[in-house]
Design a protein around this motif. Sequence first.
Motif, mmCIF file in Angstrom:
data_model
loop_
_atom_site.group_PDB
_atom_site.id
_atom_site.type_symbol
_atom_site.label_atom_id
_atom_site.label_comp_id
_atom_site.label_asym_id
_atom_site.label_seq_id
_atom_site.Cartn_x
_atom_site.Cartn_y
_atom_site.Cartn_z
ATOM 1 N N ILE A 97 -29.503 -80.206 -7.801
ATOM 2 C CA ILE A 97 -28.316 -80.250 -8.666
ATOM 3 C C ILE A 97 -27.112 -80.767 -7.882
ATOM 4 C CG2 ILE A 97 -26.634 -78.820 -9.893
ATOM 5 C CD1 ILE A 97 -28.904 -77.096 -10.873
ATOM 6 N N ILE A 98 -26.936 -80.272 -6.659
ATOM 7 C CA ILE A 98 -25.797 -80.702 -5.839
ATOM 8 C C ILE A 98 -25.893 -82.194 -5.510
ATOM 9 C CG2 ILE A 98 -24.671 -80.446 -3.592
ATOM 10 C CD1 ILE A 98 -25.491 -77.494 -3.657
ATOM 11 N N GLY A 100 -27.758 -84.434 -6.986
ATOM 12 C CA GLY A 100 -27.736 -85.202 -8.234
ATOM 13 C C GLY A 100 -26.329 -85.442 -8.746
ATOM 14 N N LEU A 101 -25.473 -84.421 -8.668
ATOM 15 C CA LEU A 101 -24.084 -84.569 -9.103
ATOM 16 C C LEU A 101 -23.330 -85.558 -8.209
ATOM 17 C CD1 LEU A 101 -23.083 -80.903 -10.034
ATOM 18 C CD2 LEU A 101 -23.294 -82.860 -11.589
ATOM 19 N N LYS A 104 -24.442 -88.999 -9.192
ATOM 20 C CA LYS A 104 -23.892 -89.348 -10.503
ATOM 21 C C LYS A 104 -22.408 -89.698 -10.408
ATOM 22 C CE LYS A 104 -23.913 -89.434 -15.097
ATOM 23 N NZ LYS A 104 -24.680 -90.445 -15.869
ATOM 24 N N LEU A 105 -21.640 -88.891 -9.680
ATOM 25 C CA LEU A 105 -20.195 -89.093 -9.591
ATOM 26 C C LEU A 105 -19.824 -90.315 -8.758
ATOM 27 C CD1 LEU A 105 -19.054 -85.372 -9.112
ATOM 28 C CD2 LEU A 105 -18.846 -86.776 -11.170
ATOM 29 N N ALA A 199 -31.313 -79.248 -16.519
ATOM 30 C CA ALA A 199 -30.044 -79.697 -15.939
ATOM 31 C C ALA A 199 -29.800 -81.182 -16.205
ATOM 32 C CB ALA A 199 -30.038 -79.434 -14.429
ATOM 33 N N SER A 200 -30.825 -82.009 -15.980
ATOM 34 C CA SER A 200 -30.648 -83.445 -16.198
ATOM 35 C C SER A 200 -30.453 -83.763 -17.671
ATOM 36 C CB SER A 200 -31.853 -84.218 -15.648
ATOM 37 O OG SER A 200 -33.051 -83.819 -16.297
ATOM 38 N N VAL A 203 -26.838 -82.978 -18.556
ATOM 39 C CA VAL A 203 -25.910 -84.015 -18.073
ATOM 40 C C VAL A 203 -25.973 -85.246 -18.967
ATOM 41 C CG1 VAL A 203 -25.419 -85.599 -16.174
ATOM 42 C CG2 VAL A 203 -25.947 -83.210 -15.688
#
Length: 267
Positions: A97-98, A100-101, A104-105, A199-200, A203
């Motif tokens: 999650i960390i 992946g974010l 993404k950002l 989670a995905s 998002v």
Amino acid sequence: MQLFQLLLVAIIQGVTEFLPVSSSGHLILLPHLTGAQDQGLAIDVAVHVGTLLAVILYFRTDVRIAARGALRLAKGKVDTQGAFLALCLIIATIPAIIVGLIIKLTGLDEAMRSVALIGWTMLIFGLVLFWADNTGGTDKTADRWSMKDALIMGLAQCLALIPGTSRSGITITAARRLGYARQDAAKLAMLMSIPVIVASGFVLSIDVIGSANWGVMRDASIAAAFAFLAALAALVAMMRLLRSISFTPYVIYRVILGIGLLIWAYA
């Protein structure tokens, strides 16, 4: 979307989500190979929902145990098998999650969609899976999953954010090297997929909310249904085959596809 393309996307996602061959890599390659338009975020969310329902149904007993354990965990108690399983799943999910974010950002997800990259990851991580499967022990079972092993598998799962790596493939690779038997390694990898898919999907759905219409909802429903059926069939087949064969057939497929993509990319 045309019905054929819709079904193709759903079936590819469903079949490849849980097999160690990379669903994201196949979906990125699809427009390159067919010349079709990208399926769009709404369809991405739909096929994620379909595959999520498939893995929950197949592992419903373990999911029920983990869900009940999560309630105990929410009270600060790790006094049952389910609570410990829920804790391990959380530990295994946080790294992805960390990372992946961050991807993404920073927009790195768009920069990692090249055919050459997918070719290299297909080839390299396929060979790594072969090595782990043939050198890993078989003394550990899924019910002996530890927090340390969950963290190691969770860190390995971060590599799956690179298209072509395969989320199930890299987590199975880590589990085999840690000494888990083939079926148990696959089971843990599949259970780890549930919070990651949730989670995905969440998002992706953020970008879809407000833009959906009846046509999109109809296509999404069809895609979710076929992804569910394809994913369930793939899960049943893989878990049964692992009783008698290794992961080598998937490795052979990855190596052939990887070499083919590299020839295509650099030709």
